[in-house]
Write an enzyme that holds these catalytic residues in place. Structure first.
Site, PDB file in Angstrom:
ATOM      1  CE1 TYR A 118      -3.475   2.640   0.964  1.00  0.00           C
ATOM      2  CE2 TYR A 118      -1.744   3.843   2.165  1.00  0.00           C
ATOM      3  CZ  TYR A 118      -2.977   3.712   1.712  1.00  0.00           C
ATOM      4  OH  TYR A 118      -3.605   4.758   1.758  1.00  0.00           O
ATOM      5  CD  GLU A 206      -6.089   4.995  -0.794  1.00  0.00           C
ATOM      6  OE1 GLU A 206      -7.098   4.775  -1.504  1.00  0.00           O
ATOM      7  OE2 GLU A 206      -5.791   5.001   0.347  1.00  0.00           O
TER       8      GLU A 206
END
Ligand code: GDP
Ligand code: MN
Length: 396
Positions: A118, A206
């Site tokens: 992530y 993101e």
């Protein structure tokens, strides 16, 4: 302004970030053509069909599917395009899918365990610095990781004056447990990602997941991007990426007429001039036991036409039980605003919610008289407290 995954990936790619490549399609037939071209360009055998909507968690909602041949591409694309995709991040009705991204399959068949990380870049308002948040636990719910295993999420703070420094990119690659080629690839990936974030004037990039392939390539498989609306004037090409179908229709309409409107969940509509006064007014509504239904800054020129437009926007929200107008007449005279309110009210015919008007500043007393003598269901107030009490009364 939020972007679709494919648009975010375009920006990333233009800054040298390696991405999972793909092509957009709006019909099943287009998806098949896109898949054929993609196979020519990348050599991919399998394709991933990904719904393009402004919401995450698409995989969980059935909006991301693997197609192992062209028949499957056609079938899956046909199913996804036009569906109402419900994900943990949408409402219960879901979001209508208008287009899909046909992407190369980058999870090579035979890969035992593809590594998914992530990574996001965003602004830390508390420190006034940018930060990169990252974790080895990518691919799934990062919210869950944050809640249950917060020690698995790292942050790197970046001073916007110096930008990302070499040692910081290396620390990230190290904390992700990488070595050799993958380590070098990751430092390049992070540097290019930070550059994309910074030079596109974004508030969020993101990437979940960032993938490490079995041959040590690091790439962005997903992209969630929010651009700063106030900087779009210097990125005309990004501004053109706006997809109004994905945005709140009332907010789109407000933008078109130059009003600063943000839809909220409450029951008291408010019309205010100036952002600071609007914030104070929202506090006041809360104190009076209500919840603001919107943020609306009508700006400096609160004439009849503008007031009417603003009323119309507020009344589109079925949750509105009362409207509070709080306007400070500094440059604009209060009596003119009051006249605007009276005219707007008469023009609009039936308004079924009580309106409380607080006008303060130049000619406030004349304004109050105008409203009191109008014979309309509009209550006037001069003091802030008085306005709050009246809101409380009408909500009771
Ligand atoms: P999100 O669910 O909206 O976050 O959409 P993502 O783009 O992150 O995709 C969801 C999931 O689909 C990823 O976490 C991957 O596990 C899977 N996925 C994405 N691309 C591929 C691919 O090329 N091959 C395979 N097999 N799975 C993929
Ligand atoms: Mn994702």
């Amino acid at each position: 302004m939020n972007l679709h995954e494919y648009q975010g990936k375009e920006i990333l790619s233009s800054f040298g970030v390696r991405i999972q490549r793909g092509k957009v399609a709006t019909t099943a037939a287009e998806a098949v053509e896109a898949a054929k071209k993609l196979t020519e360009e990348t050599g991919t055998g399998w394709h991933v069909i990904k719904a393009q909507v402004h919401a995450g968690g698409r995989g969980k909602g059935g909006g991301v599917k693997l197609a192992k041949n062209l028949q499957e591409v056609e079938q899956i694309a046909g199913e996804i395009i036009g569906m109402n995709l419900v994900t943990p991040q949408t409402s219960a009705e879901g979001k209508k899918v208008h287009q899909v991204l046909v992407a190369e399959d980058v999870y090579y068949p035979g890969d035992s365990e593809p590594e998914e990380y992530y990574m996001s870049v965003l602004l830390n308002r508390a420190t006034g610095k940018n930060m990169i948040m990252y974790s080895t636990e990518g691919g799934m719910d990062i919210e869950e990781v944050a809640e249950k295993t917060p020690h698995l999420i790292f942050t790197e703070e970046i001073d916007p004056a110096t930008g990302l420094l070499g040692f910081q990119a290396r620390r990230i690659a190290f904390n992700l447990g990488l070595s050799g080629t993958a380590f070098k690839e990751m430092t390049k990936f992070v540097a290019a990602l930070y550059k994309a974030y910074s030079e596109s004037d974004s508030s969020l990039f993101e990437i979940n997941p960032v993938l490490k392939t079995s041959d040590d390539k690091i790439m962005a498989v997903d992209a969630k991007v929010s651009l700063d609306d106030n900087a779009l004037y210097r990125h005309k090409d990004y501004a053109a990426m706006r997809d109004k179908r994905e945005e709140n229709p009332v907010e789109v309409e407000a933008k078109e007429v130059g009003l600063n409107y943000v839809d909220l969940d409450g029951n008291v509509g408010c019309m205010v001039n100036g952002a600071g006064l609007a914030m104070a007014t929202m506090d006041l509504i809360k104190q009076a036991g209500g919840e603001p239904a919107n943020f609306l800054d009508v700006g400096g020129t609160a004439d009849a036409e503008r007031v009417e437009t603003a009323f119309n926007l507020i009344l589109k929200d079925p949750n509105v039980k009362a409207i509070l107008v709080n306007i400070f007449g500094g440059i604009v005279r209060c009596d003119r605003v009051a006249q605007g309110i009276v005219d707007a009210y008469k023009n609009m015919g039936t308004i079924n919610v009580p309106i409380i008007v607080r006008l303060q500043g130049t000619n406030a007393d004349i304004a109050k008289e105008l409203i009191d003598n109008s014979g309309l269901d509009v209550q006037s107030a001069i003091q802030f407290k008085e306005a709050a009490d009246k809101v409380q009364q009408v909500l009771a």
